[in-house]
Structures are given as structure tokens and as C-alpha cells.
Design a protein around this motif. Structure first.
Motif, PDB file in Angstrom:
ATOM      1  N   PHE A 242      -6.949 -21.918 -37.900  1.00  0.00           N
ATOM      2  CA  PHE A 242      -7.960 -22.873 -37.416  1.00  0.00           C
ATOM      3  C   PHE A 242      -7.173 -23.994 -36.750  1.00  0.00           C
ATOM      4  CE2 PHE A 242      -9.425 -20.718 -41.251  1.00  0.00           C
ATOM      5  CZ  PHE A 242     -10.452 -19.978 -40.687  1.00  0.00           C
ATOM      6  N   ASP A 243      -6.637 -23.661 -35.645  1.00  0.00           N
ATOM      7  CA  ASP A 243      -5.668 -24.532 -35.009  1.00  0.00           C
ATOM      8  C   ASP A 243      -5.620 -24.184 -33.521  1.00  0.00           C
ATOM      9  OD1 ASP A 243      -3.509 -26.043 -34.321  1.00  0.00           O
ATOM     10  OD2 ASP A 243      -2.108 -25.166 -35.769  1.00  0.00           O
ATOM     11  N   PRO A 244      -6.013 -25.075 -32.624  1.00  0.00           N
ATOM     12  CA  PRO A 244      -6.316 -26.483 -32.897  1.00  0.00           C
ATOM     13  C   PRO A 244      -7.781 -26.693 -33.253  1.00  0.00           C
ATOM     14  CG  PRO A 244      -6.390 -26.076 -30.544  1.00  0.00           C
ATOM     15  CD  PRO A 244      -6.056 -24.769 -31.183  1.00  0.00           C
ATOM     16  N   MET A 245      -8.001 -27.577 -34.233  1.00  0.00           N
ATOM     17  CA  MET A 245      -9.375 -28.048 -34.473  1.00  0.00           C
ATOM     18  C   MET A 245      -9.682 -29.092 -33.422  1.00  0.00           C
ATOM     19  SD  MET A 245      -9.899 -28.832 -38.496  1.00  0.00           S
ATOM     20  CE  MET A 245     -11.672 -29.075 -38.452  1.00  0.00           C
ATOM     21  N   LEU A 246     -10.841 -28.998 -32.819  1.00  0.00           N
ATOM     22  CA  LEU A 246     -11.208 -29.982 -31.798  1.00  0.00           C
ATOM     23  C   LEU A 246     -12.342 -30.869 -32.299  1.00  0.00           C
ATOM     24  CD1 LEU A 246     -11.190 -27.994 -28.426  1.00  0.00           C
ATOM     25  CD2 LEU A 246      -9.349 -29.305 -29.468  1.00  0.00           C
ATOM     26  N   TYR A 247     -12.274 -32.105 -31.892  1.00  0.00           N
ATOM     27  CA  TYR A 247     -13.316 -33.054 -32.270  1.00  0.00           C
ATOM     28  C   TYR A 247     -14.431 -33.038 -31.221  1.00  0.00           C
ATOM     29  CZ  TYR A 247     -15.706 -37.480 -32.816  1.00  0.00           C
ATOM     30  OH  TYR A 247     -16.670 -38.427 -32.955  1.00  0.00           O
ATOM     31  N   PHE A 248     -15.652 -32.925 -31.667  1.00  0.00           N
ATOM     32  CA  PHE A 248     -16.812 -33.072 -30.772  1.00  0.00           C
ATOM     33  C   PHE A 248     -17.977 -33.503 -31.641  1.00  0.00           C
ATOM     34  CE2 PHE A 248     -16.261 -28.777 -32.149  1.00  0.00           C
ATOM     35  CZ  PHE A 248     -17.514 -28.283 -32.455  1.00  0.00           C
ATOM     36  N   ARG A 290      -2.866 -34.245 -17.692  1.00  0.00           N
ATOM     37  CA  ARG A 290      -3.852 -35.243 -17.260  1.00  0.00           C
ATOM     38  C   ARG A 290      -3.850 -35.413 -15.753  1.00  0.00           C
ATOM     39  NH1 ARG A 290      -3.565 -39.733 -22.140  1.00  0.00           N
ATOM     40  NH2 ARG A 290      -5.260 -38.773 -23.345  1.00  0.00           N
ATOM     41  N   LYS A 291      -2.663 -35.260 -15.175  1.00  0.00           N
ATOM     42  CA  LYS A 291      -2.581 -35.351 -13.712  1.00  0.00           C
ATOM     43  C   LYS A 291      -3.257 -34.156 -13.058  1.00  0.00           C
ATOM     44  CE  LYS A 291       1.664 -37.538 -12.639  1.00  0.00           C
ATOM     45  NZ  LYS A 291       3.035 -37.171 -12.426  1.00  0.00           N
ATOM     46  N   ARG A 292      -3.039 -32.973 -13.643  1.00  0.00           N
ATOM     47  CA  ARG A 292      -3.527 -31.742 -13.020  1.00  0.00           C
ATOM     48  C   ARG A 292      -5.007 -31.480 -13.255  1.00  0.00           C
ATOM     49  NH1 ARG A 292       0.937 -27.336 -14.865  1.00  0.00           N
ATOM     50  NH2 ARG A 292       2.732 -28.116 -13.738  1.00  0.00           N
ATOM     51  N   TYR A 293      -5.519 -31.959 -14.395  1.00  0.00           N
ATOM     52  CA  TYR A 293      -6.910 -31.640 -14.750  1.00  0.00           C
ATOM     53  C   TYR A 293      -7.715 -32.912 -15.025  1.00  0.00           C
ATOM     54  CZ  TYR A 293      -4.714 -27.090 -15.316  1.00  0.00           C
ATOM     55  OH  TYR A 293      -4.000 -25.946 -15.104  1.00  0.00           O
ATOM     56  N   PRO A 294      -7.998 -33.671 -13.977  1.00  0.00           N
ATOM     57  CA  PRO A 294      -8.716 -34.934 -14.188  1.00  0.00           C
ATOM     58  C   PRO A 294     -10.136 -34.747 -14.720  1.00  0.00           C
ATOM     59  CG  PRO A 294      -8.482 -34.441 -11.849  1.00  0.00           C
ATOM     60  CD  PRO A 294      -7.653 -33.438 -12.580  1.00  0.00           C
ATOM     61  N   ASP A 295     -10.701 -33.552 -14.528  1.00  0.00           N
ATOM     62  CA  ASP A 295     -12.096 -33.338 -14.938  1.00  0.00           C
ATOM     63  C   ASP A 295     -12.240 -32.735 -16.331  1.00  0.00           C
ATOM     64  OD1 ASP A 295     -12.795 -34.278 -12.510  1.00  0.00           O
ATOM     65  OD2 ASP A 295     -13.093 -32.315 -11.590  1.00  0.00           O
ATOM     66  N   SER A 296     -11.145 -32.576 -17.045  1.00  0.00           N
ATOM     67  CA  SER A 296     -11.244 -31.944 -18.359  1.00  0.00           C
ATOM     68  C   SER A 296     -11.386 -32.998 -19.456  1.00  0.00           C
ATOM     69  CB  SER A 296      -9.996 -31.097 -18.623  1.00  0.00           C
ATOM     70  OG  SER A 296      -9.900 -30.831 -20.004  1.00  0.00           O
ATOM     71  N   ALA A 297     -12.512 -32.933 -20.174  1.00  0.00           N
ATOM     72  CA  ALA A 297     -12.760 -33.924 -21.229  1.00  0.00           C
ATOM     73  C   ALA A 297     -11.758 -33.759 -22.379  1.00  0.00           C
ATOM     74  CB  ALA A 297     -14.183 -33.775 -21.745  1.00  0.00           C
ATOM     75  N   VAL A 298     -11.400 -32.517 -22.694  1.00  0.00           N
ATOM     76  CA  VAL A 298     -10.494 -32.308 -23.826  1.00  0.00           C
ATOM     77  C   VAL A 298      -9.086 -32.825 -23.487  1.00  0.00           C
ATOM     78  CG1 VAL A 298      -9.818 -29.910 -23.323  1.00  0.00           C
ATOM     79  CG2 VAL A 298      -9.901 -30.675 -25.662  1.00  0.00           C
ATOM     80  N   ILE A 299      -8.725 -32.774 -22.235  1.00  0.00           N
ATOM     81  CA  ILE A 299      -7.408 -33.266 -21.828  1.00  0.00           C
ATOM     82  C   ILE A 299      -7.419 -34.794 -21.651  1.00  0.00           C
ATOM     83  CG2 ILE A 299      -5.739 -33.208 -19.911  1.00  0.00           C
ATOM     84  CD1 ILE A 299      -6.403 -30.206 -19.623  1.00  0.00           C
TER      85      ILE A 299
END
Ligand code: SF4
Lengths: 340, 217
Positions: A242-248, A290-299
């Protein structure tokens, strides 16, 4: 154009329209096998895989949509000591290796996006050279080796046959234990692959909302759980990660629901062990992602920097990992749980 | 999208065609998958990552290799290289013309022929660019919500930001945009509640934490 993945539970087929082949390995049997499989692809001869894979200024976000394949020979150091962010499961001599760089799946949070300059898949055709290096290390002490870290080897098993070769090698070396991490849900493989008590299949399971939103092209949560159960039935060793656990927003309900589903199919006492870890990533990888994926909320999530690694704030880490661990302990009283 | 197309007319005998698309819709347009600088014995591989209707080729061409390298040096661009066989070459190879055109060709004087060849190549290049743009758009365009962006300098003042706080604030705004959260609306509420602007840095730290909490929920 061909599909790379045979698993019927995969959501989206992956196409490889171009295959780049190092000139020196053109005649290698694996290259021939891949050529057979991808008859309509465009083949381009290359000098060294780094000429194309390490080229500056690649748009990996675009490449993710259609990954091409690079076939190469791996040289130099082929086996590495385990990284501090990785779980060693109590093994003293913890190593990892990669016969493949990058993955046919496309998880939005995957550290590979920050680690490699390209999203294309590099398949090294010479695992025998890795075996030789592992044998050298085995002369000194036992080895716990993760062979599917920077990729998902099972997801491309029908193409490469690498997992079978690793099992064969492990069976011949009693001091070697290997872990094969996967999100693949191809039951057929577990029917066909020989059982070995020192081969551990580590299924990464995520709640369905995470799978749908952040783990593109991967099999559904249900399919993975069912496949893990099937692998156990066939006599294989199974670890659940269970890795990675993500927060939402509704993480608690979603993770709780996931555990319930697992318990319905997998009895206590069947699993080798389990690991729990919330999302964490090295500073440099996240910076590049972060530079490559500006639209990704998880990043783009505002993680906290601690000792060179970005992660959720400590109270949240405790809350999330603590919750999952407790629930697991309730459902599986005899299970060994490793927390990151 | 940061996307760049390098185009050139290349004589047919300098092109080594890759795939054998006999039914190619555009027999005079190639996408280059390998360009070699023969002097330095180095090859480069332009990006080919979306389905396209063209034939592909390799080419050995100093000028193209130099152009490609220069674009890489400048950084950031997705590189696709389009090569067009000049119409003269097409004539020699017996492609790209109708019998009618051939008859007319004989009647044309040389300068007119040159002009028409140039126009035709320009047209092919234009056509290739348009088609590539459509391929890209179809493959990769994703709808984004259109929230208005807050004025960052003004916001820094409102939060009384230090350098570190400003960096955090920027990241919060990036997250808001990526997660489709209307940051401006949250900030507006904070103003209405009298949280912003803050009187000092200490209060700024507190309100920044509050803003983050509102964002991540
Ligand atoms: S399956 Fe693993 S290696 Fe593959 S993209 Fe997802 S996180 Fe990365």
C-alpha cells in the motif's frame, strides 16, 4: 502499430510505433523476437541508447501518450544498493536492478517521471550480464534483490520473458531472494510461471479512485486484488504494497473499502507480508516533475520538504499510515506489516 | 505547446526511406527519424511520438543536423523534422504528377517551372505542418478550467511574504490551478472574513497555513 500488453484487464492499449535498436545488438534473439511481435513498427538503427534516451529537451508529457521502445545492451554497474526511500523488508543486503527503464503503465505520481529524461521504454537485452554481477555479490553474502523497481516487468513478460529468466536464476541460487513489484493483473502468467519460495510478487494495490485518476493504463483495483488472490492459489508468494498512499478528500473511506475487498478474497495467513507508505519523493525528482507536469494535482501538491525528500506533513503521514496499519492489523492479525 | 517543426527540401537520392507505405497519402512528404552529421559521425533522432500519415526516412545532411543541434541547444522544443522531395525529383521518379501536368511542363519555360516547383514544395510543407498540428491537437489537447489568476505581487504584499513564504504561496497557487480549485474565490473569502491583508509577517504565516488548508481540504 501493436499493443504491448496482453492483459485483458488493462484499461488502455499501449502502442509502440517506433523501435530504436542499437546497431551492435541487431542480431540478438530478443531483438528478433520483438521484431516479430511489432512487424509494422518503424525500426531505426541507433549507435547508443543514450543518444536518444538522454537527449535534452524531450517532452515527456507528450511521450507518455505513445511510448516508443529502445532496445539496448546494458553496461557498467548493473546492480545497485537499495535507496533509502525504499522498503528493505528487514533484509540486510538489499539491492535492486533494472533490465528495463520506464514502464508501460503511466502513474501520474511515478518517480520515473523525475528520474529519466525520456518516457520511452528501454529494454536491455542482456540480463545474463546482470546475473553475472549478482553471482559476484552472492559470493560474499546472501542477496535480497528487487528486479522490478524502475518498470513493471510482469506487464511486459509476454514480450521479454525476463521474469521467467529471473525465476530460473533464483532457483539455481539458494542465497538469493527476489521481489517482483507489479500492478499487472494477468492471471495467465501466474498459471504458467514456475513457483519458487524465494520469489515474492509484490502487488501494489490502490483504492479504485486512485487507480482511475492517477494510475493510467493499469488494471483496476478489483483486478489486481483478484490476481493477487489467484497467484496465492497457484502457490506463489504474495506481498501487498500500500505504497504510495495518496491523500485526497475521501481517502479514509476509499482505503477502508479497498481493505474490505482484499479481505473478502485473501485469508489471514496467506500473505508473505505487507508494506504501508505514504507518498514521498526526492527533492530533485519532484522539482523536475513540477516543471514537466504543471497540470498534475498530485505532482503540484504542496508537500513538505524533510531531509531532502518531499512528503505529506508529519501529522498527516501519521494519520494516513496509522489508519491503514491499524485496519490491516484488525483484518489480518498474523500479518507482518512494514511501515516506511 | 512548445513545438517546433524543422522543414527542408531534400533531393530524393539523399533520403533513405524507412517504412514502405506504398499507399502513402503524401508521397512527397517524409518525417525524418534520423539525421546524421557525417563529418562528426553523430546521429540525432527527431521526435516521432504521435500517429501520422507520412512516410519516414533517414537523412545525412550537415545543414539539417546543425539546425537540429542548434534547436536542442536553445532547449525546450519538441522537435519534428519534415522533409519534402522537390517536385523536380518527383518528376524524375515519376511520382506526384498527372499526365496532364507532364504535358504542360514541357510547354513551360524554365523560370516558370522553377516558380511552380517552389510553390508546390511550399504548399507541401504547409500541408505537412497543418496535418501535424491536427495530429498533435487530437492527441494531446486537454480541456482546462479557466479560473482568473490572482496578481502574485499583490498577494505577496497581502500575506506579507518573505522569500520562502512567496515560494510556498506560488506552489499553493500552482496546486490550486492543477486541481481545478478556484484560488481567487478562496482568497476573496479570506478578504471578506478580514483575514487578508495581514498586519505583519507572523499573521501572514498563519493565514498562509489557513489558505493551504482551504486548498487541500
Ligand atoms: S507501475 Fe510503478 S513503475 Fe510503472 S508507472 Fe506506475 S509507479 Fe511507475
Amino acid at each position: 502499430m501493436h499493443t504491448l500488453n496482453n492483459s485483458s484487464s488493462d484499461k488502455k492499449e499501449l502502442f509502440a510505433s517506433h523501435i530504436y535498436v542499437e546497431e551492435k545488438i541487431e542480431a540478438h534473439p530478443l531483438v528478433q523476437r520483438i521484431r516479430e511481435r511489432f512487424k509494422e513498427a518503424e525500426y531505426v538503427n541507433i549507435g547508443h541508447y543514450k543518444d536518444i534516451f538522454c537527449r535534452q529537451g524531450q517532452n515527456t508529457a507528450l511521450q507518455e501518450h505513445q511510448k516508443n521502445i529502445i532496445l539496448a545492451r546494458k553496461e557498467g554497474t548493473l546492480v545497485y544498493e537499495g535507496a533509502p526511500v525504499c522498503q528493505s523488508f528487514g533484509h540486510r543486503y538489499f539491492y535492486y536492478t533494472s533490465c528495463v527503464m520506464n514502464c508501460v503503465y503511466n502513474c501520474e505520481y511515478c518517480y520515473l517521471k523525475g528520474m529519466y529524461p525520456s518516457a520511452n521504454l528501454v529494454i536491455f537485452v542482456n540480463p545474463e550480464d546482470i546475473f553475472a554481477q549478482v553471482e559476484q555479490i552472492l559470493k560474499e553474502h546472501p542477496v535480497y534483490l528487487c528486479v522490478s523497481y524502475d518498470t513493471d516487468l510482469l506487464a511486459i513478460e509476454s514480450l521479454t520473458g525476463f521474469v521467467s529468466r529471473w525465476i530460473e536464476f533464483t532457483r539455481q541460487h539458494p542465497e538469493l531472494t527476489i521481489e517482483i513489484r507489479t500492478k499487472c493483473a494477468n492471471r495467465k502468467l501466474f498459471r504458467e510461471l514456475p513457483v519458487c519460495e524465494r520469489v515474492i510478487y509484490a502487488f501494489t494495490i490502490s483504492p479504485q479512485p486512485v487507480t482511475e485518476q492517477f494510475e493510467m493504463r493499469t488494471p483496476s483495483m478489483e483486478a489486481r486484488i483478484s490476481c493477487a488472490g489467484y497467484a496465492l492459489e497457484q502457490g506463489h508468494n504474495v506481498r501487498l504494497c500500500f505504497d504510495p498512499m495518496l491523500y485526497f478528500k475521501d481517502w479514509r473511506e476509499a482505503y477502508g473499502e479497498m481493505l474490505k475487498k482484499i479481505r473478502e478474497q485473501i485469508p489471514d495467513g496467506a500473505l508473505t507480508d505487507a508494506s504501508v507508505g505514504s507518498f514521498r519523493i526526492s527533492k530533485s525528482y519532484l522539482k523536475s516533475m513540477r516543471k514537466r507536469y504543471p497540470d498534475s494535482a498530485v505532482i503540484q501538491f504542496p508537500y513538505e520538504l524533510q531531509n531532502g525528500y518531499y512528503q505529506y506533513e508529519p501529522a498527516l503521514v501519521e494519520e494516513m499510515e496509522g489508519y491503514l496499519t491499524k485496519q490491516l492489523q484488525m483484518l489480518y492479525p498474523t500479518l507482518s506489516i512494514f511501515r516506511w | 505547446m512548445d513545438f517546433c517543426i524543422i522543414t527542408k527540401e531534400v533531393p530524393v537520392d539523399e533520403i533513405s526511406p524507412g517504412n514502405d507505405k506504398k499507399d502513402a497519402m503524401f508521397p512527397d512528404i517524409y518525417l525524418c527519424n534520423k539525421v546524421t552529421d557525417a563529418e562528426r559521425e553523430r546521429s540525432f533522432y527527431p521526435d516521432l511520438i504521435f500517429p501520422h500519415p507520412f512516410m519516414e526516412c533517414e537523412v545525412t545532411d550537415l545543414e539539417l543536423a546543425a539546425q537540429y543541434k542548434e534547436r536542442l541547444r536553445q532547449g525546450g522544443s519538441h522537435q519534428t523534422m519534415v522533409l519534402v522531395r522537390p517536385q523536380t525529383a518527383l518528376r524524375q521518379s515519376g511520382q506526384g504528377e498527372s499526365p496532364n501536368q507532364s504535358e504542360q511542363g514541357e510547354a513551360q519555360d524554365q523560370s516558370e517551372q522553377k516558380k511552380s516547383t517552389k510553390q508546390s514544395s511550399d504548399h507541401s510543407l504547409e500541408q505537412a505542418k497543418n496535418i501535424l498540428a491536427i495530429c498533435l491537437k487530437q492527441e494531446f489537447s486537454e480541456p482546462r478550467k479557466n479560473f482568473s489568476e490572482p496578481d502574485f505581487t499583490q498577494l505577496c504584499e497581502e500575506f506579507s511574504c518573505s522569500q520562502t513564504m512567496a515560494e510556498q504561496l506560488r506552489q499553493y497557487l500552482c496546486y490550486g490551478a492543477a486541481a481545478d480549485i478556484d484560488s481567487c474565490k478562496i482568497l476573496e473569502f479570506m478578504r471578506e472574513e478580514g483575514r487578508l491583508p495581514v498586519p505583519n509577517k507572523r499573521e501572514g504565516v498563519k493565514q498562509l497555513a489557513y489558505f493551504k488548508q482551504q486548498l487541500i481540504g
